[in-house]
Design a protein around this motif. Structure first.
Motif, mmCIF file in Angstrom:
data_model
loop_
_atom_site.group_PDB
_atom_site.id
_atom_site.type_symbol
_atom_site.label_atom_id
_atom_site.label_comp_id
_atom_site.label_asym_id
_atom_site.label_seq_id
_atom_site.Cartn_x
_atom_site.Cartn_y
_atom_site.Cartn_z
ATOM 1 N N GLU A 1 -24.868 47.642 24.970
ATOM 2 C CA GLU A 1 -25.829 48.220 25.775
ATOM 3 C C GLU A 1 -26.899 49.006 24.894
ATOM 4 O OE1 GLU A 1 -28.780 49.206 28.345
ATOM 5 O OE2 GLU A 1 -27.428 47.822 28.846
ATOM 6 N N GLU B 1 -26.832 47.961 21.851
ATOM 7 C CA GLU B 1 -27.652 47.352 21.062
ATOM 8 C C GLU B 1 -28.715 46.921 21.734
ATOM 9 O OE1 GLU B 1 -23.626 45.870 18.714
ATOM 10 O OE2 GLU B 1 -24.448 44.601 20.086
ATOM 11 N N ARG B 2 -28.623 46.629 22.948
ATOM 12 C CA ARG B 2 -29.933 45.984 23.851
ATOM 13 C C ARG B 2 -31.059 47.142 23.827
ATOM 14 N NH1 ARG B 2 -25.849 43.474 26.612
ATOM 15 N NH2 ARG B 2 -25.156 45.409 27.911
ATOM 16 N N ARG B 3 -30.797 48.395 24.061
ATOM 17 C CA ARG B 3 -31.931 49.302 23.576
ATOM 18 C C ARG B 3 -32.353 49.275 22.312
ATOM 19 N NH1 ARG B 3 -27.726 52.353 26.613
ATOM 20 N NH2 ARG B 3 -27.458 53.695 24.718
ATOM 21 N N ARG C 1 -35.966 38.428 19.812
ATOM 22 C CA ARG C 1 -34.580 38.949 19.982
ATOM 23 C C ARG C 1 -33.763 37.855 20.016
ATOM 24 N NH1 ARG C 1 -35.968 42.147 23.939
ATOM 25 N NH2 ARG C 1 -35.554 40.794 25.550
ATOM 26 N N ALA D 1 -38.865 39.225 23.441
ATOM 27 C CA ALA D 1 -37.729 38.377 23.777
ATOM 28 C C ALA D 1 -37.276 37.152 22.930
ATOM 29 C CB ALA D 1 -37.890 38.088 25.370
ATOM 30 N N ALA E 1 -34.584 46.169 22.265
ATOM 31 C CA ALA E 1 -35.616 46.120 23.402
ATOM 32 C C ALA E 1 -37.068 46.165 22.907
ATOM 33 C CB ALA E 1 -35.183 47.428 24.506
ATOM 34 N N ASP E 2 -37.456 46.644 21.945
ATOM 35 C CA ASP E 2 -38.879 46.631 21.594
ATOM 36 C C ASP E 2 -39.149 45.463 20.927
ATOM 37 O OD1 ASP E 2 -39.228 49.246 22.425
ATOM 38 O OD2 ASP E 2 -39.027 50.363 20.851
#
Length: 147
Positions: free
Chosen positions: A112, A114-116, A126, A123, A119-120
């Motif tokens: 989670e 790492e997702r934050r 990423r 997609a 996030a910028d």
């Protein structure tokens, strides 16, 4: 001679790896795990039973170095060790349900975080970054743990 247009991979990845490790420490602390304890729990995910030597090899640790980590995790009920019936000189290591729950919770919280961090990024970037990073890790033999 062509001009260098980017830093070397290690020059980019080593500081990133250090920053990620530093960011994981408080998460692991909240879960009551050391970094090596977490690595051991992750290493037990792919196969439910390992010999201590095979586990050490799988996680890239010296087999004598992980003995105190195994002792601690066993004492806390997160893994079990038993003699191999085929060779009593060998200990088999098995993750307990409590160990699996703790590992899953710590990994969920780390990912989670790492997702934050990611996030910028768009997609598509990423997804490409994660896919290529996993391919490189598998190619170099460092993808020991499931994502």
């Amino acid at each position: 001679m062509p001009k260098v247009t980017r830093p070397d991979l290690a020059a980019m990845l080593v500081p990133l790896g250090r920053a990620l490790t530093d960011a994981e420490r408080p998460v692991l602390d909240r879960h009551g795990l050391t970094m090596w304890g977490y690595v051991v729990l992750l290493g037990l995910d792919e196969q439910p039973v390992h010999t201590q030597a095979a586990l050490a090899k799988a996680i890239g640790a010296d087999k004598t170095r992980i003995i105190p980590v195994l002792d601690d995790l066993q004492h806390r009920g997160l893994l079990e060790r038993e003699s191999d019936p085929a060779d009593r000189r060998v200990n088999l290591v098995r993750l307990t349900r409590a160990g699996a729950r703790l590992r899953a919770g710590a990994q969920r919280d780390i990912q989670e975080q790492e997702r934050r961090l990611l996030a910028d990024l768009p997609a598509a970037d990423r997804d490409t970054f994660l896919r290529v990073l996993q391919q490189l890790a598998e190619r170099t033999g460092s993808a020991r743990f499931p994502g």
